[in-house]
Write an enzyme that holds these catalytic residues in place. Sequence first.
Site, short mmCIF file in Angstrom:
data_model
loop_
_atom_site.label_atom_id
_atom_site.label_comp_id
_atom_site.label_asym_id
_atom_site.label_seq_id
_atom_site.Cartn_x
_atom_site.Cartn_y
_atom_site.Cartn_z
N ASP A 156 1.57 -7.01 24.11
CA ASP A 156 1.73 -6.29 22.84
C ASP A 156 2.69 -5.13 23.09
O ASP A 156 2.35 -4.16 23.75
CB ASP A 156 0.35 -5.78 22.38
CG ASP A 156 0.46 -4.96 21.10
OD1 ASP A 156 1.60 -4.76 20.61
OD2 ASP A 156 -0.60 -4.51 20.61
N LYS A 200 30.53 -13.83 7.07
CA LYS A 200 29.78 -15.06 7.29
C LYS A 200 30.09 -16.03 6.15
O LYS A 200 30.51 -15.63 5.08
CB LYS A 200 28.28 -14.77 7.32
CG LYS A 200 27.85 -13.99 8.56
CD LYS A 200 26.38 -14.10 8.82
CE LYS A 200 25.93 -13.24 9.98
NZ LYS A 200 26.31 -13.77 11.30
N GLU A 236 33.09 -16.26 10.63
CA GLU A 236 32.06 -17.23 11.00
C GLU A 236 31.84 -18.19 9.84
O GLU A 236 31.83 -17.77 8.68
CB GLU A 236 30.74 -16.52 11.28
CG GLU A 236 30.79 -15.55 12.44
CD GLU A 236 29.43 -14.95 12.67
OE1 GLU A 236 28.70 -15.51 13.49
OE2 GLU A 236 29.09 -13.95 12.02
N HIS A 294 27.66 -8.97 23.76
CA HIS A 294 28.00 -10.23 24.44
C HIS A 294 29.48 -10.59 24.31
O HIS A 294 29.99 -11.38 25.09
CB HIS A 294 27.08 -11.37 23.99
CG HIS A 294 27.42 -11.98 22.68
ND1 HIS A 294 27.01 -11.45 21.48
CD2 HIS A 294 28.14 -13.08 22.35
CE1 HIS A 294 27.46 -12.21 20.49
NE2 HIS A 294 28.15 -13.19 20.98
N LYS A 308 32.75 -12.49 27.20
CA LYS A 308 33.60 -13.65 26.92
C LYS A 308 34.90 -13.52 27.71
O LYS A 308 35.56 -12.48 27.65
CB LYS A 308 33.92 -13.73 25.41
CG LYS A 308 32.68 -14.02 24.54
CD LYS A 308 33.07 -14.11 23.07
CE LYS A 308 31.87 -14.14 22.16
NZ LYS A 308 31.46 -15.46 21.71
N HIS A 314 30.74 -5.68 18.11
CA HIS A 314 31.80 -6.56 18.62
C HIS A 314 33.20 -6.13 18.18
O HIS A 314 34.14 -6.10 18.97
CB HIS A 314 31.56 -8.01 18.16
CG HIS A 314 30.16 -8.49 18.41
ND1 HIS A 314 29.46 -8.15 19.54
CD2 HIS A 314 29.32 -9.28 17.68
CE1 HIS A 314 28.26 -8.72 19.50
NE2 HIS A 314 28.15 -9.40 18.38
N ASP A 322 25.92 -5.09 11.91
CA ASP A 322 25.69 -6.20 12.82
C ASP A 322 26.93 -6.52 13.66
O ASP A 322 26.83 -6.76 14.86
CB ASP A 322 25.27 -7.44 12.00
CG ASP A 322 25.00 -8.66 12.86
OD1 ASP A 322 24.29 -8.52 13.87
OD2 ASP A 322 25.49 -9.76 12.52
N LYS A 366 22.07 -5.37 21.66
CA LYS A 366 22.46 -4.67 20.46
C LYS A 366 21.54 -5.09 19.31
O LYS A 366 20.99 -6.18 19.41
CB LYS A 366 23.92 -4.97 20.10
CG LYS A 366 24.15 -6.44 19.70
CD LYS A 366 25.38 -6.64 18.90
CE LYS A 366 25.13 -6.68 17.43
NZ LYS A 366 24.66 -7.94 16.86
C1 BG6 Z 1 25.69 -11.53 17.03
C2 BG6 Z 1 25.42 -11.21 15.59
O1 BG6 Z 1 25.72 -10.35 17.79
O2 BG6 Z 1 26.95 -12.20 17.13
C3 BG6 Z 1 25.43 -12.50 14.76
O3 BG6 Z 1 24.15 -10.59 15.48
C4 BG6 Z 1 26.71 -13.26 14.98
O4 BG6 Z 1 25.25 -12.20 13.38
C5 BG6 Z 1 27.01 -13.44 16.47
O5 BG6 Z 1 26.58 -14.52 14.35
C6 BG6 Z 1 28.39 -14.03 16.68
O6 BG6 Z 1 28.57 -14.32 18.04
P1 BG6 Z 1 29.59 -15.44 18.53
O7 BG6 Z 1 29.53 -15.35 20.02
O8 BG6 Z 1 29.04 -16.74 18.00
O9 BG6 Z 1 30.91 -15.12 17.95
#
Ligand code: BG6
Length: 488
Positions: A93, A334, A214, A176, A180, A238, A233, A146
């Site tokens: 928890d 998106k 995306e 992330h 890359k 990013h 987000d 994040k």
């Molecule tokens: C994430 C976001 O950090 O990155 C998502 O929270 C997004 O909303 C994603 O879809 C995109 O990552 P990538 O590596 O698919 O471009």
Amino acid sequence: MSTETETRAMHDTLLLFGATGDLAQRYLFPSLLRLLADGLLPDDFRVRALALSPHDTAAFHDVLRPRLQQSWPHGRQDDINALLARIDYRSVDLRDADSVAAAVSDLVDRQCVSYLAIPPGLYISTCQGLAKGGALAAPHRLMLEKPIGSDSHSADEILNAIGALIDEDRVFRLDHYLGKAAVQNLLALRFGNTLLEAVWNRNYIESVHILVAESEGVDGRDAYYSRSGALRDMVQSHILQLLCLVAMEPPASLEADRIRDEKVKVLRSLRPLDARNAAQHSIRGRYTAGQIDGQPAQAYQPPEGSEAETFVGVTAHIDNWRWSGVPFHLVTGKRLPERTTKVVVTLKPVTHWLFERPTRQQAAPNRLTFQLQPQENIELGLMSSLAGPEWGALELQPLELELSVPTGLHRRIAYERLFLDAFNGNSALFVRHDEVRAAWAWIDSVCHAWKEAGMTMAPYPAGSWGPREARDFLPDDIHPIHHAGDQA
Ligand code: BG6
């Protein structure tokens, strides 16, 4: 970027919080599987998976096994079994520090890395539990997903509370995108080539576009997304990280803090968005029902009262010597027609035009495009006379030079690289606390400007390139017929 600490022994124990969540099941465990299969993890590596569900280890393995198989259809069953044999599961928890402490304290004589793949609202209580259980004392490390908070205030609260429990050099905040290979290559290209550095400033560069498009929608992440939206987000993390890599000054070395010193200077030089020109310098949108690849796509309908946008375009200015006057158009959305991430750098025209055709005004500007996803390549748009009449060098036509990276190269999942760096103690690809604060400070300015200006949410059909006004923010090669309201 990885030489700093390679001689140190790797940490060998991962405490993975949020182990039943989508991120862990889709990316984190599959990354560990590949690292293990390639012999890149320490011999005695083990994972403690932690989440709220009242599983035991066997039941957790039953959930994870098919996800691992799905993530790597050509992987060997033996490798999957070898990873599962290293994973045990504890129900915990996260609001209760004693529960967290009890779930990890038997492992603290090892070298632990705690990974929080959980909502940021649980970071502080989880870290208090980890500290109580002894898992934040040296040499243990902490990896944080994040977003760190949802604005400057909440980010400060988290950074300060966690900063009181563990030293900064043992905290690894993930973005992330930095894991890359194509993103790291931006630094390699910029600082490994005279050609680029020579023109990399306001004297030669007209504008920069950073686009992260995306085709996926919000799908299944409604609870998080309805409180976040695209600005928080994607742009806060990013896109601002990409901006830093494009705009930073050369670091004195590739040591983690020298790189991060330069990135933070860029973030601090961002001009706050002003409510008086918010409508001219930004746009926000939300997708309605539409079609992607011929398939119907539903509208995004967050709960009543949610302010979440799924599309953002914003023009940023970096107020420093190198970039004064150069607009950086940042765009993400998106449910756009395709998945593509690119940085487009448009150069200024030559100072004096000699040619008959096209006219100076009609000549295509030199343009350098770094395509980062889904393929990696670089395109350079030049003007040349090769396609013109045999005897006349007076007629120029655009010439695209395309430098494709050889395909067939095995690209690692970004998290593989980030895991290895955190286990080795190399922070270069992680975000320092002052970067987080500076990024939020600028995002706050955008939110305040939107609020003060009463910025409305522009709808766009799923499968289009965003609201019609988004044209002003998108790179020129995005075909306008895909825009909402355009005739096909
Ligand atoms: C994430 C976001 O950090 O990155 C998502 O929270 C997004 O909303 C994603 O879809 C995109 O990552 P990538 O590596 O698919 O471009």
